[in-house]
Scaffold this motif. Sequence first.
Motif, PDB file in Angstrom:
ATOM      1  N   HIS A 184       1.312  -0.927   0.224  1.00  0.00           N
ATOM      2  CA  HIS A 184       0.063   0.072  -0.127  1.00  0.00           C
ATOM      3  C   HIS A 184       0.888   1.529   0.071  1.00  0.00           C
ATOM      4  CE1 HIS A 184      -2.841  -3.173   1.023  1.00  0.00           C
ATOM      5  NE2 HIS A 184      -3.865  -2.644   0.943  1.00  0.00           N
ATOM      6  N   LEU A 185       0.395   2.361  -0.633  1.00  0.00           N
ATOM      7  CA  LEU A 185       0.434   3.351  -0.641  1.00  0.00           C
ATOM      8  C   LEU A 185       0.528   3.926   0.843  1.00  0.00           C
ATOM      9  CD1 LEU A 185       2.036   5.829  -1.443  1.00  0.00           C
ATOM     10  CD2 LEU A 185      -0.032   6.737  -2.717  1.00  0.00           C
ATOM     11  N   CYS A 186       1.249   3.714   1.677  1.00  0.00           N
ATOM     12  CA  CYS A 186       0.992   4.427   3.162  1.00  0.00           C
ATOM     13  C   CYS A 186       2.174   4.187   3.874  1.00  0.00           C
ATOM     14  CB  CYS A 186      -0.281   3.595   3.768  1.00  0.00           C
ATOM     15  SG  CYS A 186       0.435   1.777   4.067  1.00  0.00           S
ATOM     16  N   TRP A 187       1.735   4.758   5.628  1.00  0.00           N
ATOM     17  CA  TRP A 187       2.813   3.937   6.402  1.00  0.00           C
ATOM     18  C   TRP A 187       1.652   3.338   7.516  1.00  0.00           C
ATOM     19  CZ3 TRP A 187       2.819   7.725  11.468  1.00  0.00           C
ATOM     20  CH2 TRP A 187       1.972   8.629  11.433  1.00  0.00           C
ATOM     21  N   SER A 188       2.663   3.386   8.551  1.00  0.00           N
ATOM     22  CA  SER A 188       1.841   2.257   9.614  1.00  0.00           C
ATOM     23  C   SER A 188       2.131   2.721  10.611  1.00  0.00           C
ATOM     24  CB  SER A 188       1.431   0.912   9.547  1.00  0.00           C
ATOM     25  OG  SER A 188       0.735   0.641   8.242  1.00  0.00           O
ATOM     26  N   SER A 189       3.754   3.424  10.760  1.00  0.00           N
ATOM     27  CA  SER A 189       4.426   2.997  12.431  1.00  0.00           C
ATOM     28  C   SER A 189       5.289   4.073  11.789  1.00  0.00           C
ATOM     29  CB  SER A 189       4.730   1.409  12.357  1.00  0.00           C
ATOM     30  OG  SER A 189       5.802   1.278  11.446  1.00  0.00           O
ATOM     31  N   VAL A 190       5.947   4.234  13.732  1.00  0.00           N
ATOM     32  CA  VAL A 190       6.842   5.008  14.079  1.00  0.00           C
ATOM     33  C   VAL A 190       7.330   4.863  14.883  1.00  0.00           C
ATOM     34  CG1 VAL A 190       5.520   7.342  14.095  1.00  0.00           C
ATOM     35  CG2 VAL A 190       7.552   7.694  13.366  1.00  0.00           C
TER      36      VAL A 190
END
Lengths: 289, 257
Positions: free
Chosen positions: A104-110
Motif C-alpha cells: 500500500h501507499l501508506c505508513w503504519s508505524s513510527v
Amino acid sequence: MNDNVQPDSPGNLPPRAGIGLRAQHHAAVADERPPVAWLEAHSENYFGAGSQSLHWLLRAREHYPISLHGVGLSLGSTDPLDQEHIAEWRRLIERVEPVAISEHLCWSSVDGRHSNDLLPMPYTAEALRHMIARVSQVQEILGRRILIENLSSYLQFEQEEMPEWTFLAELARASGCGVLLDVNNIYVNAHNHGFDATEYLRAVPRAAVGEIHLAGHTPRVLGGRTVLVDTHSAPVCAAVWKLYAQAIAHFGAQPTLIEWDADIPALDVLVAEAQRADQIAGDALAAAA
Amino acid sequence: MLPLRELQRRFAASLFGEQIVPDAGLLRSTGISAALRIAIHANNWRQGYREAMALMYPVLQRLVGGEYFVGLADDYRLLQPSRRGDLHHVGAGFPGFLRHRFDAGEYAYLADIAALEWAVEDARRAALVEALTADVLRDLAPDAYADLRLALHPAARLVQSPFPIRRIWFANQSAAESVDTVRLDAGGDALLVRVLPTEVAVAALDEAGFRFVEELGQGVSLGDAAEHALEHDASFDLGAAVRRLFALRALAVEPAT
C-alpha cells in the motif's frame, strides 16, 4: 472448474475477476473450485514457518493464479524497513510463487510503534522521494516488481504539495512499480476530499496499472458531515460499479478483485460479485469498442 | 514545513494518545475537525487489535463475554502495544498478562485457558513437515530403540494446568450455547495439542505420559524418557504411549542441527 490457469505465463494475473482467499473459505475453495479467474491472499495471514493456512493456500495455488497482498509492511514509514517482516514475505513468495505481489501507499508505524492501520502519506516532494526509495529498496530485495495500492483517506495534511494521483503516478514512473488501482478508494476519496474521480483515473499512467480492487464502503456522519469509510463489509455500490466501468473503458480489461474482509459472506455471494465485475467490464469494453 | 519523520511522530502522538489533540496546522480541517478525522484511525487501531486478540483467543472471549474481553484487550494493548506489522506477535504475552491480573483468585484458570489457546495459535504457524510414522521402528533393530531420539512435531505443543482446561475448551468450541457445566475442581489436565490442516487435536495425557513426551521433546532418548516415566508411575505403558504419539502424528524426525 477453473480454466484460467496459465502456468507458462507468469507475470500477469488474468484480466478478469478474482476473489480474496479467507480462512473461512479455505476448504470450500479447495474442494469446490469456484469459477473465478484468480485468488488474492493477505500475505501476513500466511506468515510463519509453515502454518495451517499455508497448507490451504498451497492447495489453492494448484488451481488458481495467486496474488499476495501485503497489509503490514509500513512502506512509507520513516523507520528502517522491518527486515524480519520482509524476510517473512520473501519466504512466502518463494513458496507460493505468486503471479503478482502488492502493498500500500501508506505508513503504519513510527519509532517502532504500530497502528496496524493504513495511514495516508502527506503528498509532498520529500514524502515522494522517501516512498520512491522505499519501493525501490523492496523491489530490489524481492527481485521483482510490486504493485502499490492507493488508500481510502479521511484526512489531508496541511502541507501537501500535490494531489494524490500525481504522487502515485510519479511513484510508479520513478520506481518502476505497478499500480493496484482501488476504484472504491478513489470514489471514497473523491467524496471525502471533493475532487473529480475521472481526473484521478486520467492521471494514472495506463501501462502502470496491473490490478484493480473493488469493495464496499460505509457512510458515517462525523461533525454533521458524511464521510465514506472503507469498511470492506458490503457489496460494491452502484456508483463504484459505474466508476469501475469507466476505469475499464480507459485502462482496458484488468485483473479485478472483490475485497470483502468484514462480515464475510458465503463463498457463492463472493463468486456472484466477481461474475458481476466480469459482466460490467465486458459491457464497458463492448461500449468503448 | 515539517520533515516527514516529524510529521509522522506528531500524527502518532495524537493517534496513540489518550486524547486526540492534533497539532494546529497538521491537517486540513475543512468541515470536520482534525481530531474527528484522526479518531477514525484511532478507532481502526483499537478495533484491529481487539479483533486480532479475539481471533487468537475465541474461547476466552466466550468465557468472559464480548464486552469484558474488549476491556481486557484494551488494557493489554497499553502494556503490550504492537511493534510489528503482523498482529499475531502481540498474542504471545496474553497468558502471562492474565496470570498477573487474576493471580490466584477464582478466575486463575483463565490464564491457563489462554495458554492453551496460544499453544494452538502458535502451532498453527509451525512448519509444514510430515509426521513420523511407526515405520521408523520397523526399520530399526529392537535393541536400538532405547537410543532413539525423537522430536516433537513442530505443530505439537504441551500444556499443563491444575484446572480441567480441556473440558472447558471443548465445551466452548461450537457456536451453539453450551449446556455443559465444568467444575473447576474436577482435576487438572496434562495436554498434547496438535494442529493439523483440518483440525486441532487436544489430547489428554496422564502425568507420566506428559513427562515422557516432554523429555522426548527435550532430546532425551526413548530409553531414558521411558525409564523416568516408569520411575514416576510404575504402571506407565511405553508401547501404548508410543502408539498414541504416532496416532496423534505428534512426532517428527529430530531436526538436524
